[in-house]
Design a protein around this motif. Structure first.
Motif, PDB file in Angstrom:
ATOM      1  N   PHE A 186       0.953  -1.222  -0.111  1.00  0.00           N
ATOM      2  CA  PHE A 186       0.007  -0.095  -0.064  1.00  0.00           C
ATOM      3  C   PHE A 186       0.807   1.221   0.101  1.00  0.00           C
ATOM      4  CE2 PHE A 186      -1.991   3.365   2.793  1.00  0.00           C
ATOM      5  CZ  PHE A 186      -2.942   3.515   2.090  1.00  0.00           C
ATOM      6  N   ASN A 187       2.054   1.575   0.694  1.00  0.00           N
ATOM      7  CA  ASN A 187       2.684   2.421   0.710  1.00  0.00           C
ATOM      8  C   ASN A 187       3.933   2.785  -0.345  1.00  0.00           C
ATOM      9  OD1 ASN A 187       3.322   4.675   2.469  1.00  0.00           O
ATOM     10  ND2 ASN A 187       5.211   3.773   3.290  1.00  0.00           N
ATOM     11  N   TYR A 188       4.410   1.525  -0.641  1.00  0.00           N
ATOM     12  CA  TYR A 188       5.441   1.582  -1.499  1.00  0.00           C
ATOM     13  C   TYR A 188       5.249   1.130  -3.181  1.00  0.00           C
ATOM     14  CZ  TYR A 188       8.058   2.250   2.566  1.00  0.00           C
ATOM     15  OH  TYR A 188       8.500   2.781   4.174  1.00  0.00           O
ATOM     16  N   ILE A 189       4.089   0.736  -3.327  1.00  0.00           N
ATOM     17  CA  ILE A 189       3.945   0.175  -4.935  1.00  0.00           C
ATOM     18  C   ILE A 189       2.530   0.971  -5.316  1.00  0.00           C
ATOM     19  CG2 ILE A 189       3.737  -1.615  -6.451  1.00  0.00           C
ATOM     20  CD1 ILE A 189       5.092  -3.371  -4.163  1.00  0.00           C
ATOM     21  N   PRO A 190       2.466   2.058  -5.692  1.00  0.00           N
ATOM     22  CA  PRO A 190       1.373   2.918  -6.182  1.00  0.00           C
ATOM     23  C   PRO A 190       0.536   2.221  -6.986  1.00  0.00           C
ATOM     24  CG  PRO A 190       3.377   4.226  -6.505  1.00  0.00           C
ATOM     25  CD  PRO A 190       3.790   2.834  -6.224  1.00  0.00           C
ATOM     26  N   PHE A 191       0.645   1.453  -7.870  1.00  0.00           N
ATOM     27  CA  PHE A 191      -0.400   0.940  -9.013  1.00  0.00           C
ATOM     28  C   PHE A 191      -1.006  -0.484  -8.243  1.00  0.00           C
ATOM     29  CE2 PHE A 191       3.908  -0.838  -9.884  1.00  0.00           C
ATOM     30  CZ  PHE A 191       3.805  -2.327 -10.047  1.00  0.00           C
ATOM     31  N   LEU A 192      -0.462  -0.873  -7.068  1.00  0.00           N
ATOM     32  CA  LEU A 192      -0.998  -2.203  -6.299  1.00  0.00           C
ATOM     33  C   LEU A 192      -1.781  -1.736  -4.957  1.00  0.00           C
ATOM     34  CD1 LEU A 192       1.780  -4.886  -6.824  1.00  0.00           C
ATOM     35  CD2 LEU A 192      -0.631  -4.365  -8.077  1.00  0.00           C
ATOM     36  N   SER A 193      -1.493  -0.273  -4.943  1.00  0.00           N
ATOM     37  CA  SER A 193      -1.933   0.139  -3.471  1.00  0.00           C
ATOM     38  C   SER A 193      -3.761   0.051  -3.358  1.00  0.00           C
ATOM     39  CB  SER A 193      -1.496   1.735  -3.164  1.00  0.00           C
ATOM     40  OG  SER A 193      -2.224   2.547  -4.307  1.00  0.00           O
ATOM     41  N   LEU A 194      -4.288   0.320  -4.239  1.00  0.00           N
ATOM     42  CA  LEU A 194      -5.609   0.179  -4.213  1.00  0.00           C
ATOM     43  C   LEU A 194      -6.318  -1.231  -3.985  1.00  0.00           C
ATOM     44  CD1 LEU A 194      -7.065   2.503  -7.277  1.00  0.00           C
ATOM     45  CD2 LEU A 194      -7.469   2.829  -4.831  1.00  0.00           C
ATOM     46  N   ILE A 195      -5.461  -2.241  -4.354  1.00  0.00           N
ATOM     47  CA  ILE A 195      -5.543  -3.501  -4.215  1.00  0.00           C
ATOM     48  C   ILE A 195      -5.418  -4.049  -2.851  1.00  0.00           C
ATOM     49  CG2 ILE A 195      -5.211  -6.010  -5.016  1.00  0.00           C
ATOM     50  CD1 ILE A 195      -4.542  -4.920  -7.840  1.00  0.00           C
ATOM     51  N   ALA A 196      -4.438  -3.429  -2.252  1.00  0.00           N
ATOM     52  CA  ALA A 196      -3.903  -3.770  -1.009  1.00  0.00           C
ATOM     53  C   ALA A 196      -4.732  -3.169  -0.054  1.00  0.00           C
ATOM     54  CB  ALA A 196      -2.432  -3.138  -0.862  1.00  0.00           C
ATOM     55  N   VAL A 197      -5.069  -1.990  -0.258  1.00  0.00           N
ATOM     56  CA  VAL A 197      -6.100  -1.209   0.792  1.00  0.00           C
ATOM     57  C   VAL A 197      -7.301  -1.896   1.071  1.00  0.00           C
ATOM     58  CG1 VAL A 197      -7.269   0.160  -0.618  1.00  0.00           C
ATOM     59  CG2 VAL A 197      -6.635   0.853   1.563  1.00  0.00           C
ATOM     60  N   ALA A 198      -7.635  -2.638  -0.271  1.00  0.00           N
ATOM     61  CA  ALA A 198      -9.213  -3.696   0.068  1.00  0.00           C
ATOM     62  C   ALA A 198      -9.013  -4.622   1.003  1.00  0.00           C
ATOM     63  CB  ALA A 198      -9.290  -4.128  -1.291  1.00  0.00           C
ATOM     64  N   PHE A 199      -7.774  -5.189   1.327  1.00  0.00           N
ATOM     65  CA  PHE A 199      -7.570  -6.373   2.227  1.00  0.00           C
ATOM     66  C   PHE A 199      -7.045  -6.028   3.533  1.00  0.00           C
ATOM     67  CE2 PHE A 199      -7.502  -7.820  -2.197  1.00  0.00           C
ATOM     68  CZ  PHE A 199      -8.549  -8.750  -2.390  1.00  0.00           C
TER      69      PHE A 199
END
Length: 314
Positions: free
Chosen positions: A24-37
């Motif tokens: 969530f903090n370091y990979i911008p294009f995956l942050s939206l996916i990470a925040v969902a979990f």
């Protein structure tokens, strides 16, 4: 043996949360996916073990968030950790999904409000005020450029923009409530199916067509409209803000009731499932259609249209 298992699973959930936090903090294009979990580890742990151990997991999550990122990640850990705990504990206590949904939404809303208050009081940072100011300044600069081309149109556009921005400012409390409930609905839709795969029994929604709001909401809606017409509160006054927010929330509820009735009616008439979905989509694209759906919701609550339709069908 039980304590060992509890500690092991706690350490595993903390590791999963840390990985999600790093993404969530370091990979911008995956942050939206990470925040969902982010709340998933807390749901899984709180659904199985006593609440006091979930608090230990939350403290660990807060410490990890400060170590792997910045102090700005601590509010994220608190918001998602406490919300996940509420969901997990509700599952453990066999609460209904409606109770679970409302409790989680309120917890998320309280976190949002609490963090905003802390930001303003202790750090003198008013994110909402600064954002509105920035948007207004940006619009003013755009209008200065546009004025050189068409002075009349620029004045009209500026008036419309100010109206929208003022409405947004007035309706901010109800927008925060609506956003919290919408976010939690999305997060539950994503996470609860995963929780079930871990052999944890989770409550399920009834059919959307069975949704029936309390009839008293209709009276609240009518009283709000009458008070607005009688009092005619001044723009910017407390009464104006309170009534505007009440009216906004109650209109959303009437719209929700109308959509639910459409689902019920399409099921009774054996229409394709795509029809009510398309009506909902078009109602957000064609604003006047929302008035018709809201009227349906009001009629359904006031005259119990579903019982009338069921009697005619039988």
């Amino acid at each position: 043996m039980k304590n060992t298992k509890m500690l092991t699973e706690g350490a595993l959930m903390l590791a999963v949360f840390t990985i999600l936090l790093l993404i969530f903090n370091y990979i911008p294009f995956l942050s939206l996916i990470a925040v969902a979990f982010l709340l998933l580890p807390f749901i899984l742990y709180s659904a199985k073990y006593p609440l006091k151990y979930s608090f230990v997991l939350l403290i660990g999550g807060i410490i990890i968030s400060a170590l792997v990122g910045t102090l700005l990640l601590i509010p994220v850990a608190i918001a998602y950790g406490t919300t996940g705990m509420v969901i997990g504990y509700s599952i453990q206590r066999k609460k209904s999904k409606t109770f679970l949904y409302i409790a989680a939404s309120i917890m998320f809303l309280l976190n949002t409000i609490g963090q905003y208050v802390v930001s303003v009081v202790f750090f003198k940072i008013d994110i909402l005020k600064d954002t509105i100011k920035m948007v207004r300044e940006s619009m003013n600069k755009s209008m200065q450029i546009f004025e050189a081309v068409d002075k009349g149109s620029s004045d009209q556009l500026m008036d419309q923009f100010n109206t929208v921005l003022n409405s947004f400012t007035i309706l901010l409390p109800s927008l925060l409530v609506t956003a919290s409930f919408l976010i939690i609905w999305i997060l539950l839709s994503i996470n609860l199916p995963i929780v079930r795969r871990f052999q944890i029994d989770t409550p399920k929604w009834n059919s959307f067509g069975d949704l029936q709001l309390p009839r008293s909401i209709l009276w609240y809606y009518l009283i709000t409209i009458i008070l607005t017409l009688i009092l005619k509160p001044e723009q910017g006054s407390f009464a104006n803000t309170a009534l505007a927010n009440l009216n906004f929330v109650l209109q959303l509820l009437m719209l929700l009731q109308g959509f639910s009735f459409l689902y019920f009616y399409s099921y009774e008439k054996k229409w394709p499932k795509a029809i009510p979905v398309l009506i909902i989509i078009f109602s957000f694209l064609l604003f006047p259609l929302q008035y018709l759906v809201r009227i349906l919701g009001i009629m359904d609550l006031g005259f119990n249209l579903r019982q009338i339709i069921k009697r005619k069908s039988s």
